[in-house]
Scaffold this motif. Structure first.
Motif, PDB file in Angstrom:
ATOM      1  N   PHE A 136      -4.783  -0.620  31.220  1.00  0.00           N
ATOM      2  CA  PHE A 136      -5.417  -0.997  32.475  1.00  0.00           C
ATOM      3  C   PHE A 136      -6.930  -1.111  32.355  1.00  0.00           C
ATOM      4  O   PHE A 136      -7.514  -2.091  32.807  1.00  0.00           O
ATOM      5  N   ASP A 156      -3.755   0.014  41.442  1.00  0.00           N
ATOM      6  CA  ASP A 156      -3.545   1.457  41.303  1.00  0.00           C
ATOM      7  C   ASP A 156      -3.327   1.876  39.847  1.00  0.00           C
ATOM      8  O   ASP A 156      -3.035   3.037  39.560  1.00  0.00           O
ATOM      9  N   GLY A 157      -3.459   0.927  38.924  1.00  0.00           N
ATOM     10  CA  GLY A 157      -3.324   1.246  37.505  1.00  0.00           C
ATOM     11  C   GLY A 157      -1.945   0.984  36.941  1.00  0.00           C
ATOM     12  O   GLY A 157      -1.715   1.145  35.746  1.00  0.00           O
ATOM     13  N   SER A 158      -1.014   0.571  37.788  1.00  0.00           N
ATOM     14  CA  SER A 158       0.323   0.232  37.301  1.00  0.00           C
ATOM     15  C   SER A 158       0.781  -1.055  37.972  1.00  0.00           C
ATOM     16  O   SER A 158       0.241  -1.463  38.989  1.00  0.00           O
ATOM     17  N   VAL A 159       1.772  -1.677  37.360  1.00  0.00           N
ATOM     18  CA  VAL A 159       2.289  -2.934  37.892  1.00  0.00           C
ATOM     19  C   VAL A 159       3.739  -2.711  38.295  1.00  0.00           C
ATOM     20  O   VAL A 159       4.636  -2.658  37.458  1.00  0.00           O
ATOM     21  N   ASP A 160       3.943  -2.554  39.571  1.00  0.00           N
ATOM     22  CA  ASP A 160       5.275  -2.333  40.123  1.00  0.00           C
ATOM     23  C   ASP A 160       6.020  -3.672  40.182  1.00  0.00           C
ATOM     24  O   ASP A 160       5.457  -4.664  40.649  1.00  0.00           O
ATOM     25  N   ALA A 175      -2.322  -4.862  40.448  1.00  0.00           N
ATOM     26  CA  ALA A 175      -2.316  -3.692  39.557  1.00  0.00           C
ATOM     27  C   ALA A 175      -3.419  -2.695  39.912  1.00  0.00           C
ATOM     28  O   ALA A 175      -3.775  -1.839  39.104  1.00  0.00           O
ATOM     29  N   ALA A 182      -1.213  -4.270  32.391  1.00  0.00           N
ATOM     30  CA  ALA A 182      -0.116  -3.322  32.163  1.00  0.00           C
ATOM     31  C   ALA A 182      -0.217  -2.673  30.783  1.00  0.00           C
ATOM     32  O   ALA A 182       0.106  -1.495  30.619  1.00  0.00           O
TER      33      ALA A 182
END
Length: 151
Positions: free
Chosen positions: A89, A45-49, A43, A86
């Motif tokens: 963050f 980059d600040g998001s959870v792909d 995570a 998520a």
């Protein structure tokens, strides 16, 4: 040597070092810190792909060192940390770094947690600046100098 090749070589060296220490890395603190580190890098980059979540899960389940622990337990801990990150963050990162810091009592485990972060970050051949930054933060949480890991 191209940057891509150096990244692959560095991640490979870290994995080799981890495997050599496998028998010393069996504590609950190492397990928890390792799963927190995996979530933090996933995570970064600040998001959870979703695809990254799946890729990191596969790496966790196939990592030789992490086979010291039940795979369902590892996956549950990884998901729990990812869910915190998520949801919020910045707040999740504080909590996850506290979990990582629990490994600092044993220097070999602390270094292994950082090595796991580098292995996870470099697995796709692109240990990007966000991933490097969170691994660097984890170094500080573990009282380890980031330059020791070329961060």
């Amino acid at each position: 040597m191209a940057l891509w090749d150096r990244l692959k070589e560095s991640a490979s060296q870290m994995q080799t070092q981890l495997t050599a220490k496998k028998n010393d890395l069996k504590s609950g603190a190492f397990r928890d810190a390792g799963m927190a580190m995996c979530a933090l890098v996933a995570a970064a980059d600040g998001s959870v792909d979703p695809s990254e979540r799946q890729r990191v899960t596969e790496l966790i389940l196939t990592n030789e060192v992490l086979r010291n622990f039940p795979s369902e337990d590892l996956q549950r801990r990884f998901e729990m940390n990812l869910d915190q990150l998520a949801a919020d963050f910045q707040l999740g990162k504080v909590s996850v770094l506290q979990e990582i810091a629990k490994a600092k009592k044993k220097p070999a485990e602390a270094r292994a947690v950082i090595q796991i972060g580098i292995v996870i970050g470099g697995a796709d051949g692109d240990f990007d600046k966000d991933e490097q930054a969170v691994v660097r933060e984890a170094c500080y949480a573990l009282d380890l100098p980031p330059h020791e890991f070329d961060l």
